[in-house]
Design a protein around this motif. Sequence first.
Motif, short mmCIF file in Angstrom:
data_model
loop_
_atom_site.label_atom_id
_atom_site.label_comp_id
_atom_site.label_asym_id
_atom_site.label_seq_id
_atom_site.Cartn_x
_atom_site.Cartn_y
_atom_site.Cartn_z
N ILE A 273 14.98 -7.06 -44.20
CA ILE A 273 14.15 -6.26 -43.31
C ILE A 273 13.04 -5.63 -44.13
O ILE A 273 13.28 -5.12 -45.22
N TRP A 274 11.83 -5.68 -43.63
CA TRP A 274 10.74 -5.01 -44.34
C TRP A 274 9.76 -4.40 -43.36
O TRP A 274 9.49 -4.94 -42.29
N LYS A 275 9.25 -3.26 -43.73
CA LYS A 275 8.28 -2.54 -42.91
C LYS A 275 6.89 -2.89 -43.39
O LYS A 275 6.48 -2.52 -44.49
N VAL A 276 6.15 -3.61 -42.57
CA VAL A 276 4.82 -4.09 -42.93
C VAL A 276 3.79 -2.98 -42.82
O VAL A 276 2.90 -2.83 -43.66
N GLN A 280 5.04 -1.74 -37.59
CA GLN A 280 5.59 -3.10 -37.58
C GLN A 280 6.72 -3.26 -38.58
O GLN A 280 6.57 -2.95 -39.76
N ILE A 281 7.87 -3.76 -38.10
CA ILE A 281 9.01 -4.07 -38.95
C ILE A 281 9.42 -5.53 -38.69
O ILE A 281 9.48 -5.97 -37.53
N CYS A 282 9.68 -6.28 -39.76
CA CYS A 282 10.07 -7.68 -39.64
C CYS A 282 11.52 -7.87 -40.12
O CYS A 282 11.98 -7.14 -40.99
N HIS A 283 12.18 -8.88 -39.55
CA HIS A 283 13.60 -9.10 -39.83
C HIS A 283 13.89 -10.59 -39.92
O HIS A 283 13.44 -11.38 -39.08
N PRO A 296 11.48 -15.26 -39.91
CA PRO A 296 11.48 -13.85 -39.51
C PRO A 296 10.94 -13.61 -38.11
O PRO A 296 10.16 -14.39 -37.59
N CYS A 298 9.16 -10.27 -35.99
CA CYS A 298 8.56 -8.96 -36.21
C CYS A 298 8.59 -8.14 -34.92
O CYS A 298 8.36 -8.68 -33.83
N TYR A 299 8.87 -6.86 -35.07
CA TYR A 299 8.94 -5.94 -33.95
C TYR A 299 7.85 -4.88 -34.11
O TYR A 299 7.56 -4.44 -35.22
N TYR A 300 7.27 -4.49 -32.97
CA TYR A 300 6.19 -3.51 -32.99
C TYR A 300 6.65 -2.23 -32.30
O TYR A 300 7.24 -2.28 -31.22
#
Length: 303
Positions: A273-276, A280-283, A296, A298-300
């Motif tokens: 998991i990383w916070k861009v 925005q966070i991607c998984h 991955p 990505c969630y907004y």
Amino acid sequence: MRRKATITILSISFLLSIFAYNAYTYHQLSSAEGAYKLAGISNSEKLIAVYHDKNFWQFATYNEKTNTLKLYTISQSSPFWPKKRKVESAKALVNYSPLSLDLKVLRDYKPHEKALLFKTLGWKYNEELVEVPYPKIFDVVSPDVNYFEIIGTLSGKGIRIGARNDGSEMISWIEGVRGLLLLPGRIDSTNISHGFIWVVLEKNESSQIVRTYYPGVILERSIRTVKEKQSFRGVLLQKALNNASVKLEIHKTPEFGILRFHAAKNEVILDIIWKVSPDQICHAQKNLLKNTTNGPVCYYKTR
């Protein structure tokens, strides 16, 4: 006419006083001691980490009585603008008292573009931050131990404490993120990282041991397990890491990143998991035994 002149003089005096104060606070930020005073930290809180980057300072503190971490961020771009002060707080994952610093070490600060103060490291400056000996995943895994989870968390931008406003509410299902002190790190290359703080949730009969691994020190506490969770043997993870290709497909160090190893249906799963950005966070998820990857995605964050 006299009234107008009086108003003009008072206005000029007011503006000059504001400028003088802003110039004073800007000058205070040139030293660690001055910045600490501007942070307005209570005497009941013990200083445990300091970070400086160009025009802002961060001070992480711990109150053992309330088991609370706090993060004070002080910044000021120029003497013409007022300082900004932000305070975050979170219940601590472990007791951070062993990391408390003597305030006298603030006097040892030498002006640099970037600086980090941590008890086992002392002051580190600029390129020295890259060479900090952060523990790696193989340093924290024992083959004969049963684990519920092993979590590595990295902060790409300064100190973090797992407070709600740093984005952790978007991934609140990860227990080892909340109330965890993070030092600034960076993605180095595939399979290797600098700056990951590791949290181990170890199975111990009807309870679990929480261990946090920092450069040169390990903190731990025991908590009672409320519900039974699937665990995995350390040797299984070691073999999986040796056989699988674990790549962090991140082109630059994110605001923060998380590696979560856990068991599911007798297999070892890695969540990446990383916070861009702030919104925005991607998984991505990898099965280490089958060496397959999903994502991955990505969630907004909705406003």
